[in-house]
Design a protein around this motif. Structure first.
Motif, mmCIF file in Angstrom:
data_model
loop_
_atom_site.group_PDB
_atom_site.id
_atom_site.type_symbol
_atom_site.label_atom_id
_atom_site.label_comp_id
_atom_site.label_asym_id
_atom_site.label_seq_id
_atom_site.Cartn_x
_atom_site.Cartn_y
_atom_site.Cartn_z
ATOM 1 N N PHE A 19 0.844 -1.212 -0.003
ATOM 2 C CA PHE A 19 0.124 0.040 0.018
ATOM 3 C C PHE A 19 0.989 1.234 -0.082
ATOM 4 O O PHE A 19 0.618 2.201 -0.730
ATOM 5 C CB PHE A 19 -0.891 0.094 1.107
ATOM 6 C CG PHE A 19 -1.435 1.345 1.320
ATOM 7 C CD1 PHE A 19 -2.777 1.598 0.397
ATOM 8 C CD2 PHE A 19 -1.360 2.120 2.349
ATOM 9 C CE1 PHE A 19 -3.406 2.639 0.603
ATOM 10 C CE2 PHE A 19 -2.064 3.545 2.304
ATOM 11 C CZ PHE A 19 -3.170 3.754 1.709
ATOM 12 N N ILE A 20 1.696 1.245 0.925
ATOM 13 C CA ILE A 20 2.867 2.344 0.864
ATOM 14 C C ILE A 20 3.445 2.411 -0.498
ATOM 15 O O ILE A 20 3.637 3.539 -0.749
ATOM 16 C CB ILE A 20 3.860 2.238 2.085
ATOM 17 C CG1 ILE A 20 3.013 2.463 3.667
ATOM 18 C CG2 ILE A 20 4.923 3.092 1.910
ATOM 19 C CD1 ILE A 20 3.950 1.963 4.610
ATOM 20 N N SER A 23 0.920 3.664 -3.268
ATOM 21 C CA SER A 23 0.428 5.202 -2.893
ATOM 22 C C SER A 23 1.618 6.283 -3.106
ATOM 23 O O SER A 23 1.293 7.237 -3.694
ATOM 24 C CB SER A 23 0.049 5.355 -1.377
ATOM 25 O OG SER A 23 -0.976 4.371 -0.890
ATOM 26 N N THR A 26 2.086 6.528 -6.897
ATOM 27 C CA THR A 26 1.095 7.320 -7.868
ATOM 28 C C THR A 26 1.267 8.788 -7.382
ATOM 29 O O THR A 26 1.051 9.560 -7.973
ATOM 30 C CB THR A 26 -0.500 6.658 -7.370
ATOM 31 O OG1 THR A 26 -0.542 6.586 -6.090
ATOM 32 C CG2 THR A 26 -0.836 5.366 -8.039
ATOM 33 N N LEU A 27 1.640 9.011 -5.912
ATOM 34 C CA LEU A 27 1.991 10.539 -5.673
ATOM 35 C C LEU A 27 2.971 10.925 -6.414
ATOM 36 O O LEU A 27 3.076 12.067 -7.108
ATOM 37 C CB LEU A 27 2.076 10.455 -4.372
ATOM 38 C CG LEU A 27 2.416 11.914 -3.620
ATOM 39 C CD1 LEU A 27 1.362 12.912 -3.675
ATOM 40 C CD2 LEU A 27 3.010 11.722 -2.048
ATOM 41 N N SER A 31 1.885 13.944 -8.842
ATOM 42 C CA SER A 31 1.787 15.247 -8.046
ATOM 43 C C SER A 31 2.199 16.306 -8.921
ATOM 44 O O SER A 31 1.660 17.438 -8.268
ATOM 45 C CB SER A 31 2.922 14.817 -7.071
ATOM 46 O OG SER A 31 4.520 14.786 -7.384
#
Length: 181
Positions: A19-20, A23, A26-27, A31
């Motif tokens: 998950f980290i 996440s 994608t950030l 961004s």
């Protein structure tokens, strides 16, 4: 703590590490896309249509300096992607027999790492426009030749690398999620 102990501990947290990793990936990938598309591109197009207009030059400079500040989020996310990715490698034991992983790592190492090293330099170190403006007075109240060179270099860097990052990033996400090979 030994590698084996670390691997054992991480294995108990596989879904959290994944998950980290996803996440932050994608950030990192998205961004700066909003700022690039909605602020930089329109301002640079207006400036290119009127390259001698002082108001367009000032707006271009202001937007680019804000972009250098805003990209910090991306530059925090990228090392987090690398660390969590290495953690996933430890946990899963995937290796060269996993062709999707080889393709993913090839893109990361040969494409993303060089681009990010250049991006860090352009935004925070030698190419940081605000630092150049503060340390290199131009005498005309606008910007020095060094500042203009930094603006142009960063703009061309963004023009060239943005499609590469978008296509490469989506490819890496696809490979990571679907593991097609």
């Amino acid at each position: 703590m030994s590698i084996e102990a670390l691997t054992q501990w991480l294995a108990g947290h596989y879904l959290q590490v994944k998950f980290i990793h996803m996440s932050f990936a994608t950030l990192w990938l998205w961004s700066t896309s909003v700022a690039y598309l909605n602020y930089l591109v329109p301002v640079f197009r207006a400036w290119q249509a009127n390259p001698d207009d002082i108001n367009h030059i000032k707006k271009r400079n202001w937007v680019m300096e804000r972009f250098d500040e805003g990209v910090i989020l991306e530059h925090i996310a990228f090392p987090a992607v690398l660390i969590s990715g290495l953690s996933l490698l430890l946990i899963t034991g995937w290796g060269p027999q996993s062709y999707w992983l080889v393709m993913k790592l090839t893109i990361v190492v040969l494409v993303f790492l060089p681009i990010e090293f250049c991006d860090y330099w352009l935004s925070h170190f030698g190419g940081n426009k605000a630092k150049i403006r503060r340390t290199t007075p131009s005498g005309d109240g606008l910007a020095s030749a060094r500042y203009e060179q930094a603006i142009h270099l960063h703009w061309w860097f963004l023009i060239v690398t943005t499609p590469v990052i978008a296509i490469g990033g989506m490819t890496v996400l696809y490979l990571a999620i679907t593991k097609p090979m």
